[in-house]
Write a protein that holds these residues in place. Structure first.
Motif: not given
Length: 155
Positions: A10-13, A17-21, A41-44
């Motif tokens: 996750a830290p690299g993600c 733009e849509s707000g989704l991870p 963090d870019g992940a869910l």
């Protein structure tokens, strides 16, 4: 359960733009979900069976760019790969395999790529052995990195 691996990825993600991870993963262990990675963090990390295509769609993912299957049980990996390939035929699926025969079955079921645990284990242990033997001959060789892979000097 991919929650542990997702915490490392996750830290690299980034959040789309849509707000989704960038990464959505599912785990059947509530403790790992509770300790999961947040959307910022870019992940869910969500509770549920990731082999369920409807659950994936309900999470907001209608067309996954890739799918990773990591069940420890070979039959669950095979079933999930087949079900997810049928539901998302355009998405590449990467599956965990426990041996060559399972690897071949996963490929027939729709896996784009597999990691054979026995082969990967042999590679990793061989790297350690090679490094230990090489270090005896050449003491200035760097040890394996955190993933156990040998580092190579460049330049």
């Amino acid at each position: 359960g991919l929650a542990k691996a997702t915490a490392e990825l996750a830290p690299g993600c980034a959040v789309e733009e849509s707000g989704l991870p960038s990464i959505v993963c599912f785990d059947l262990n509530p403790a790992r979900v509770e300790a999961g990675v947040s959307v910022r963090d870019g992940a869910l990390v969500m509770y549920g069976d990731g082999a369920n295509a409807e659950l994936i769609r309900m999470s907001g993912v209608s067309s996954p760019r890739a799918i990773i299957v990591t069940y420890t049980d070979s039959s669950r990996c095979l079933d999930a790969t087949a079900r997810l390939h049928a539901s998302f035929p355009e998405a590449p699926i990467y599956s965990r395999a426990q041996g060559r025969s399972v690897r071949e079955e996963l490929q027939r079921a729709g896996a784009s790529g597999t990691v054979d645990e026995a082969s990967e284990l042999a590679v990793q242990l061989g790297a350690y052995l090679f490094d230990d033997l090489l270090t005896e001959v050449q003491p200035d060789v760097d040890p394996p990195d955190a993933e156990g892979r040998l580092r190579r000097e460049t330049g």
